[in-house]
Design a protein around this motif. Structure first.
Motif, PDB file in Angstrom:
ATOM      1  N   HIS A 136     -10.811  -0.685   2.162  1.00 35.17           N
ATOM      2  CA  HIS A 136     -11.118  -0.198   0.746  1.00 35.17           C
ATOM      3  C   HIS A 136     -12.547  -0.983   0.605  1.00 35.17           C
ATOM      4  CE1 HIS A 136      -6.645  -0.171   0.121  1.00 35.17           C
ATOM      5  NE2 HIS A 136      -6.950   0.519   1.157  1.00 35.17           N
ATOM      6  N   HIS A 137     -12.921  -0.267  -0.557  1.00 35.11           N
ATOM      7  CA  HIS A 137     -14.180  -0.678  -1.176  1.00 35.11           C
ATOM      8  C   HIS A 137     -15.552  -0.208  -0.448  1.00 35.11           C
ATOM      9  CE1 HIS A 137     -11.688  -2.640  -4.159  1.00 35.11           C
ATOM     10  NE2 HIS A 137     -11.385  -3.639  -3.275  1.00 35.11           N
ATOM     11  N   SER A 194       0.810  -1.392   0.069  1.00 33.03           N
ATOM     12  CA  SER A 194       0.024   0.132   0.075  1.00 33.03           C
ATOM     13  C   SER A 194       0.996   1.508  -0.160  1.00 33.03           C
ATOM     14  CB  SER A 194      -0.972   0.215   1.278  1.00 33.03           C
ATOM     15  OG  SER A 194      -1.882  -0.925   1.108  1.00 33.03           O
ATOM     16  N   GLU A 199      -7.163   0.444  -7.943  1.00 32.52           N
ATOM     17  CA  GLU A 199      -8.312   0.936  -6.989  1.00 32.52           C
ATOM     18  C   GLU A 199      -8.525   2.371  -7.354  1.00 32.52           C
ATOM     19  OE1 GLU A 199      -7.906  -0.379  -3.024  1.00 32.52           O
ATOM     20  OE2 GLU A 199      -8.016  -2.581  -3.782  1.00 32.52           O
TER      21      GLU A 199
END
Length: 351
Positions: A110-111, A45, A144
Motif C-alpha cells: 500500500h501507499h 484486508s 485508504e
C-alpha cells in the motif's frame, strides 16, 4: 471485456516509489495467482475489501475476474517481477453509462500508487466504452480506498449510510484531472531516477586490469572523481583494481548497488543484467556497444521484468555535478573515453 481487449499488449508504468509495474488485462491463466493474492492478504484486508473476512468471497472474486469475456466488464492487474500485486475491475449494470469499481492491493504494498495506477488505466478504458461514472461501496473506516478515490483528481461525491459509504466518481476529463495525473507521473519519474543519478552504491561490472580498457576507465573516473559512497568492481580474476575492492560476481558483492555500470561483451549483457536484477540492482548504465536486435530486446525485457531503469546501451555515460556526491572539486562521473552516445532508454510512467 472481449477476447480482443484481453489480447492487447501490456503496459509498463512507474509506481509512486519509482519502481516499474506491468499493467495488463486479466486472463484465465491468472486464476491461480489471483487466488493466491487474496489468500495472502490479512483477514482485516479481506474485511475491508468484501465487508467480511471470508475466504469464500476471495474465491468468488478470483472466479469473476478470470471468467470468459463479457460486455461491460474489465479487470486489470499489476505485476512486479512476475508477482501479482494488485487488481482493479469494473462492471456495468442496467445503466451502461455507470460501472461499479473495486480495487485490491497486496498487503505490504500500500501507499506505492498501485491502486491509483490501476484506476487511472480503468478510467481511460471506461471512457472508450461510453462509461461516464464509477460507483464504489466501502466501509467508512476504509480510509485508504476513500483517500485513493478522493486523490484521483476526479469529481467525487460520498453518501454515508451507517457503517458504509457510497462513492460516485465522475469520469469527465478536465484540466484538473490531467494536471493531477501529470503531477503523479513527474513525481514517479523523479523517484525512479534517484538510484541512477544519486546512487548510494555503484558496481562497475567488467572493470579490467588492463590499462586502456573501458571498464577500467569507468572505474578510474568514479574513483578519481571522489565518489563518496560505496564503490565496487566486479571481476572474477582480481581482488582489487585501482585500489577498489573487486568481487567475482554481482551476487557476491557485500551490499546491493543501486547502480551497476556494465562494460562487458555484448553477448553476455542480458545475462549480467539478469544477475543484477535478481540481486536487487535498481538501475543499469550499459556502455557496451554492438548488441544485436535480439540482445537489445532481451536487455530491455530484463530491465522491465526487474523494474530497473536503463541508460544505454552504447552510451557515453552519466555525470553528477552535485558536490555532495564528490570529495573533489570535479564531479564524479561514470563515462567512457572515446565513445559517442547512441541513445538513452528510460521508462516513462506509461509505456
Amino acid at each position: 471485456m472481449t477476447d480482443d481487449e484481453r489480447s492487447r499488449p501490456m503496459v509498463h508504468a512507474l509506481l509512486a516509489d519509482g519502481t516499474t509495474a506491468c499493467i495488463r488485462a486479466v486472463t484465465p491463466r491468472d486464476r491461480e495467482q489471483l487466488q493466491r493474492l487474496y489468500e495472502e492478504v490479512s483477514p482485516e484486508s479481506l474485511r475491508m475489501r468484501f465487508f467480511a473476512a471470508s475466504r469464500r468471497s476471495a474465491t468468488m472474486a478470483a472466479d469473476r475476474a478470470c471468467a470468459p469475456p463479457r460486455p461491460g466488464y474489465r479487470a486489470l492487474l499489476a505485476e512486479t517481477q512476475g508477482q501479482m500485486i494488485g487488481l482493479a475491475e469494473y462492471a456495468t449494470g442496467e445503466d451502461r453509462a455507470s460501472a461499479e469499481i473495486s480495487v485490491a492491493v497486496a498487503d505490504g504494498l500500500h501507499h506505492r500508487g498501485v491502486g491509483t495506477l490501476l484506476v487511472e488505466h480503468l478510467v481511460s478504458a471506461a471512457r472508450t466504452e461510453g462509461i461516464s461514472t464509477f460507483t464504489a461501496d466501502a466501509l467508512s473506516e476504509n480510509h485508504e480506498v476513500l483517500r485513493l478515490f478522493a486523490d484521483l483528481g476526479l469529481r467525487t461525491a460520498r453518501h454515508f449510510e451507517g457503517p458504509e459509504v457510497r462513492c460516485t466518481i465522475e469520469l469527465a476529463e478536465d484540466e484538473a484531472y490531467l494536471s493531477t495525473v501529470e503531477t503523479r507521473g513527474r513525481a514517479a519519474d523523479v523517484a525512479s531516477l534517484v538510484p541512477l543519478l544519486r546512487p548510494d552504491a555503484i558496481a562497475v561490472v567488467g572493470a579490467g586490469r588492463r590499462p586502456g580498457s573501458v571498464g577500467r576507465a569507468l572505474l578510474h573516473h568514479l574513483h578519481a572523481g571522489g565518489y563518496t559512497r560505496h564503490l565496487y568492481a566486479v571481476n572474477p580474476a582480481a581482488s582489487s583494481i585501482l585500489g577498489v575492492p573487486s568481487h567475482p560476481s554481482v551476487g557476491a558483492l557485500p551490499g546491493t548497488p543501486d547502480l551497476a555500470v556494465l562494460a562487458v561483451p555484448a553477448a553476455v549483457v542480458p545475462e549480467i543484467a539478469e544477475e543484477c536484477g535478481k540481486a536487487g540492482v535498481r538501475a543499469l548504465l550499459v556502455v557496451t556497444a554492438g548488441l544485436d536486435a535480439d540482445q537489445a530486446r532481451a536487455l530491455l525485457a530484463v530491465c522491465r521484468s526487474h523494474g530497473m531503469r536503463l541508460v544505454g546501451p552504447n552510451c557515453l555515460g552519466i555525470c553528477n555535478t552535485d558536490p555532495e556526491w564528490s570529495r573533489s572539486t570535479a564531479p564524479w562521473s561514470a563515462r567512457a573515453c572515446g565513445r559517442t552516445t547512441r541513445h538513452f532508454t528510460v521508462s516513462p510512467r506509461n509505456r
